[in-house]
Design a protein around this motif. Sequence first.
Motif, mmCIF file in Angstrom:
data_model
loop_
_atom_site.group_PDB
_atom_site.id
_atom_site.type_symbol
_atom_site.label_atom_id
_atom_site.label_comp_id
_atom_site.label_asym_id
_atom_site.label_seq_id
_atom_site.Cartn_x
_atom_site.Cartn_y
_atom_site.Cartn_z
ATOM 1 N N PHE A 1 0.830 -1.208 0.000
ATOM 2 C CA PHE A 1 0.000 0.000 0.000
ATOM 3 C C PHE A 1 0.866 1.259 0.000
ATOM 4 O O PHE A 1 0.642 2.190 -0.785
ATOM 5 C CB PHE A 1 -0.933 -0.016 1.211
ATOM 6 C CG PHE A 1 -1.685 1.279 1.435
ATOM 7 C CD1 PHE A 1 -2.554 1.771 0.474
ATOM 8 C CD2 PHE A 1 -1.517 2.007 2.606
ATOM 9 C CE1 PHE A 1 -3.245 2.966 0.664
ATOM 10 C CE2 PHE A 1 -2.201 3.194 2.816
ATOM 11 C CZ PHE A 1 -3.064 3.682 1.838
ATOM 12 N N SER B 1 -4.430 8.657 -0.445
ATOM 13 C CA SER B 1 -4.640 7.233 -0.713
ATOM 14 C C SER B 1 -5.300 6.600 0.503
ATOM 15 O O SER B 1 -4.844 6.802 1.632
ATOM 16 C CB SER B 1 -3.314 6.530 -1.002
ATOM 17 O OG SER B 1 -2.687 7.077 -2.140
ATOM 18 N N LYS C 1 -6.663 2.894 2.076
ATOM 19 C CA LYS C 1 -6.738 1.431 2.004
ATOM 20 C C LYS C 1 -7.940 0.962 2.803
ATOM 21 O O LYS C 1 -8.172 1.439 3.916
ATOM 22 C CB LYS C 1 -5.468 0.807 2.598
ATOM 23 C CG LYS C 1 -5.445 -0.709 2.551
ATOM 24 C CD LYS C 1 -4.686 -1.310 3.726
ATOM 25 C CE LYS C 1 -5.538 -1.337 4.982
ATOM 26 N NZ LYS C 1 -4.916 -2.045 6.107
ATOM 27 N N MET D 1 -7.877 -0.198 -2.629
ATOM 28 C CA MET D 1 -7.272 1.119 -2.451
ATOM 29 C C MET D 1 -8.033 2.146 -3.284
ATOM 30 O O MET D 1 -8.453 1.858 -4.414
ATOM 31 C CB MET D 1 -5.812 1.031 -2.900
ATOM 32 C CG MET D 1 -4.998 2.290 -2.787
ATOM 33 S SD MET D 1 -3.285 1.872 -3.216
ATOM 34 C CE MET D 1 -2.564 3.504 -3.284
#
Length: 684
Positions: A482, A519, A521, A548
Amino acid sequence: EVMAIGRTFQESFQKSMRGLETGLDGWSLPKGWENHTEEEIEHDLRVPNPERLIMVREAMEKGWSEEQVCQVTAMDPWFVSQLGELVKISKWLQTKTLDSLTATDMRQLKRHGFSDRQIAAMTQSNESKVRETRKSLGVVPAFKRVDTCAAEFEASTPYLYSSYDGNCEADATNKRKVLILGGGPNRIGQGIEFDYCCCHASFSLRDAGFETIMMNSNPETVSTDYDTSDRLYFEPLTLEDVLNIIELERPEGIIPQFGGQTPLKLVKGIQTYLDKNPVPTSTGEGFVKIWGTQPDMIDAAEDRERFEAMLNKLDIKQPPGGIARSKEEALTVAQKLGYPVMVRPSYVLGGRAMEIVSSDVDLDRYIREAVKVDPDQPVLVDKYLIGATELDVDALADMEGNVVICGIMEHIEQAGVHSGDSACSIPTQTIPEAALQTIRVWTPALAKALEVVGLINIQYAVVGDQVYIIEANPRASRTVPFVAKATGHPIATYASLLMSGKTLKDLNFTEEPKPEHVSVKEAVLPFEKFPGADTLLGPEMRSTGEVMGIDYDFNKAFAKATIAAGANLPLTGTVFVSMSDRYKDAIIPAAKLAEEIGFKLVATGGTCKVLQENGIKCERVLKIHEGRPHVGDLITNGDIHLMLITSSGDEVDKSDGRDLRRLALGCKVPLVTTVAGAMATVKG
């Protein structure tokens, strides 16, 4: 799942059993196995279950005939006869001493798949002594090739497995080489994220001029594709099997950092063996070494008392806690700290057997049912930080002591939800700058103290501006893929090259990346596949995957991730809210926002009263045990479109609350079980 290859069924079967990492050394009764009655044995043989093959072993040891086993299990007689022969050999071996075994005896035992640990247990010896005796008798594994080209032309990328019938086909080279230890069988808590790291290590080190050797036993992974590495050994991740390959290939370095807890559990044994029996490298320059953070420092991070001493020296705060080697000690520590407390076994991955307990009764039940507590397997008891926000930090360090943070991830769920189950964001969204500055000071300090080379993952909890460290893992963590994708830097590749001797300056990675985009997750949870399982998130990991979402706006990134994870978020409709007393005030901002964007709110009695007192329009709905029509009826009728629930943990919640959460799952109503998650969902 796990896969094993051998020359016979018995050899392959025993290798696969010890490769499962469930405490088995082969097909034997595990340590601490409790005897069962004849009725229990018959039931577990007749009804397929995870322990069925072990129950076959117990039945045969108690005198069941092969015919009886066949009749009850409906297994093929040929397989049962093979298992019966293994039991007979075991009974014979138990009459022998290690010194009385001849080379022929030892070779036959190995051909039947008996591990050194099994032989040690049955001859009242130990694994290292068995290895020493076996080698002195000239009984060493021969490695066979699986021809990937079916003999039509020479296979340039073969993979290999061990056997004991002579004629080794390995043909080890004298090139510079590195052995990468994989993650073994995938399971909740240790999955494809570690395989990702192993593959990137292989690709990058091959490009750097090393012959890359992969050792793993999972047929589902990319690391066990025969063209991922120069050589692949399809073997269980055990000390015996790793040492066999080390002595055959004589690599310059061994990388245990990327396979999760599986290879890390082996590093102490590998280092002890190499200290006593130095193995020259294949090039003749120096001896085989473990690359990256050294075993003693890995132990320092996992040993509670050593880690506490290190933190005290660095003046790094951690939640108050203690270590217990008995039930009485655990109760004493918990009472001193005050409930709620977080309890967990030491040396775990995936939060297995981790729990938040709120009373002496709960703690007593936990120790009776969840874990075995003794001086060799202590339990950690920590004060649970109510209302804390948890963070994950991944960082890289080189041999010169330089440290660079790769990413700071803020968990969207509150502290106490396992990091593998919590949605998280890069960059952080709500953490005060003062707390971030503390983290940016503590992270390099701890990495240097642990003499990290490669990756380190540190988990923090933040309450206001106060930062606490929860734990540090000097290895690749499940967040590495990630972070790599969020920042645009191949973190696993960098770590591999750092372990081979490169510096952060060589890699032109000297500053923490700070992307302009957000971003998020999100975890993929498998509750639909497990009828009856509760959907509450907690300290024990449940997720089986992750997705994601990326955007310049956090709310949009979170919405993308949530939708990708399978949640069908409503744009209009009715939101049901039911909060435990601890979170009634905390849910007010999310509820107010839901009302502002046009949702109707319904809530159970106590929650409804608090929301109304704070100017939020809300209708009361009955709990399941309060009569009808209750909230379950509304869900079934399709009148509820989003549910925000936290658990009180009491007996009513364990029945009504669990039924309600399962009903929401069955009716595919989006369900959020944390306050922070509720706020992020409503904003998204």
